[in-house]
Write a protein that holds these residues in place. Structure first.
Motif, mmCIF file in Angstrom:
data_model
loop_
_atom_site.group_PDB
_atom_site.id
_atom_site.type_symbol
_atom_site.label_atom_id
_atom_site.label_comp_id
_atom_site.label_asym_id
_atom_site.label_seq_id
_atom_site.Cartn_x
_atom_site.Cartn_y
_atom_site.Cartn_z
ATOM 1 N N VAL A 1 0.699 -5.154 -6.389
ATOM 2 C CA VAL A 1 -0.368 -5.336 -5.373
ATOM 3 C C VAL A 1 -0.444 -4.089 -4.795
ATOM 4 O O VAL A 1 0.168 -3.568 -4.355
ATOM 5 C CB VAL A 1 -0.181 -6.588 -4.457
ATOM 6 N N SER A 2 -1.914 -3.662 -4.909
ATOM 7 C CA SER A 2 -2.238 -2.215 -4.097
ATOM 8 C C SER A 2 -2.993 -2.357 -2.967
ATOM 9 O O SER A 2 -2.983 -1.360 -2.224
ATOM 10 C CB SER A 2 -2.986 -1.393 -5.062
ATOM 11 N N GLY A 3 -3.475 -3.376 -2.617
ATOM 12 C CA GLY A 3 -4.270 -3.523 -1.474
ATOM 13 C C GLY A 3 -5.278 -4.557 -1.662
ATOM 14 O O GLY A 3 -5.157 -5.597 -2.311
ATOM 15 N N PHE A 4 -6.292 -4.448 -0.657
ATOM 16 C CA PHE A 4 -7.340 -5.492 -0.669
ATOM 17 C C PHE A 4 -8.531 -5.126 -1.081
ATOM 18 O O PHE A 4 -8.816 -3.794 -1.222
ATOM 19 C CB PHE A 4 -7.358 -5.972 0.671
ATOM 20 N N VAL A 5 -9.626 -5.864 -1.588
ATOM 21 C CA VAL A 5 -10.743 -5.090 -1.881
ATOM 22 C C VAL A 5 -11.495 -4.608 -1.145
ATOM 23 O O VAL A 5 -11.761 -5.098 0.168
ATOM 24 C CB VAL A 5 -11.862 -6.458 -2.619
ATOM 25 N N LYS A 6 -12.193 -3.339 -1.202
ATOM 26 C CA LYS A 6 -12.861 -2.493 -0.083
ATOM 27 C C LYS A 6 -14.017 -3.487 0.303
ATOM 28 O O LYS A 6 -14.683 -4.097 -0.516
ATOM 29 C CB LYS A 6 -13.270 -1.285 -0.552
ATOM 30 N N THR B 1 -0.089 -5.641 2.549
ATOM 31 C CA THR B 1 0.008 -5.356 0.947
ATOM 32 C C THR B 1 1.471 -5.544 0.370
ATOM 33 O O THR B 1 1.860 -6.017 -0.681
ATOM 34 C CB THR B 1 -0.335 -3.815 1.033
ATOM 35 N N VAL B 2 2.606 -5.049 1.433
ATOM 36 C CA VAL B 2 4.139 -5.390 1.097
ATOM 37 C C VAL B 2 4.210 -6.802 0.856
ATOM 38 O O VAL B 2 5.068 -7.229 0.134
ATOM 39 C CB VAL B 2 5.003 -4.231 1.842
ATOM 40 N N ALA B 3 3.827 -7.400 1.781
ATOM 41 C CA ALA B 3 4.194 -9.008 1.946
ATOM 42 C C ALA B 3 3.382 -9.720 0.460
ATOM 43 O O ALA B 3 4.250 -10.419 0.089
ATOM 44 C CB ALA B 3 3.617 -9.565 3.092
ATOM 45 N N LEU B 4 2.208 -9.065 0.309
ATOM 46 C CA LEU B 4 1.669 -9.861 -0.881
ATOM 47 C C LEU B 4 2.498 -9.410 -2.100
ATOM 48 O O LEU B 4 2.666 -10.073 -2.875
ATOM 49 C CB LEU B 4 0.235 -9.625 -1.197
ATOM 50 N N ASN B 5 2.775 -8.084 -2.228
ATOM 51 C CA ASN B 5 3.452 -7.547 -3.410
ATOM 52 C C ASN B 5 4.967 -8.367 -3.634
ATOM 53 O O ASN B 5 5.164 -8.639 -4.775
ATOM 54 C CB ASN B 5 3.604 -6.078 -3.412
ATOM 55 N N GLN B 6 5.479 -8.533 -2.468
ATOM 56 C CA GLN B 6 6.887 -9.114 -2.551
ATOM 57 C C GLN B 6 6.634 -10.693 -3.082
ATOM 58 O O GLN B 6 7.323 -11.188 -3.908
ATOM 59 C CB GLN B 6 7.465 -9.261 -1.427
ATOM 60 N N ARG B 7 5.611 -11.294 -2.729
ATOM 61 C CA ARG B 7 5.455 -12.727 -3.078
ATOM 62 C C ARG B 7 5.013 -12.582 -4.458
ATOM 63 O O ARG B 7 5.650 -13.619 -5.190
ATOM 64 C CB ARG B 7 4.020 -13.139 -2.290
#
Length: 213
Positions: A166-171, A50-56
């Motif tokens: 970005v908060s995460g991935f779809v459950k 999640t952190v990686a995608l939010n940074q991107r």
């Protein structure tokens, strides 16, 4: 395989979270269990992904829109930014997002909390018009005037903002979120191979030019 440095950061984060969890009181803000959530995120890799995608996301598109004083409507500049966000979001159907609303320090705490929420709702509503499912916008959060960028008692446009993260991935999309992030990276890698490399275009141009002579 994780490097020793990453393992050390994860261990320190886990210990810190455990310190908070012990005897953590239940309160009206609903923070009970946050430390356990953080521990689980670190151990499963969800937090890293999640952190990686939010940074991107923040590096590739503007993640913040601003508002006029005491307003929650989106001006043309804000709408243009949100279109960029929507274009990015559509590329990643596995990813969820959260919108945070903020205000400047003018006015009461209660009023500004409601205003921050309206600003977050305005962003979510606009993203919905761009084809983004509301189910992927995990929550609407208002911090009101509690987290200013510029600590001034007067009106300040930089404080009047809504931030998309970005908060995460779809459950249910994947049990291993690091693996899911790897899928995102792999898909981008395959897509990049479909586009001719700029160097090849230069060679082709040079070849065409010499043939014409």
């Amino acid at each position: 395989m994780r490097t020793p440095a990453i393992l050390l950061v994860a261990a320190l984060s886990t210990l810190s979270a455990c310190d908070q969890e012990a005897g953590w009181s239940v309160n009206s803000t609903g923070t009970f269990g946050n430390a356990t959530t953080q521990n689980t995120g670190i151990m499963t890799g969800a937090l890293d992904a999640t952190v990686a995608l939010n940074q991107r996301f923040a590096a590739e598109v503007p993640n913040t829109v601003n508002f006029a004083f005491n307003r929650s409507d989106l001006d043309p500049a804000a709408q243009a930014i949100l279109r960029q966000q929507a274009n990015w979001i559509r590329q990643f159907p596995e990813v969820r997002f959260r919108v945070f609303g903020f205000t400047d320090l003018v006015g009461s705490e209660g009023y500004n909390y409601a205003l921050g929420k309206r600003r977050a709702e305005a962003v979510v509503a606009f993203l919905g018009t761009q084809g983004i499912s509301r189910s992927r916008l995990e929550a609407l959060v208002s911090f009101g005037k509690t987290r200013p960028l510029v600590n001034t008692p007067g009106p300040e446009v930089l404080n009047r903002r809504a931030v998309t993260e970005v908060s995460g991935f779809v459950k249910g999309s994947a049990p291993d979120l690091n693996g899911k992030y790897a899928e995102v990276v792999w898909r981008d890698y395959v897509k990049s191979a479909e586009t001719p490399h700029p160097q090849n275009q230069i060679i082709q141009t040079q070849t065409s030019g010499s043939t014409g002579q």
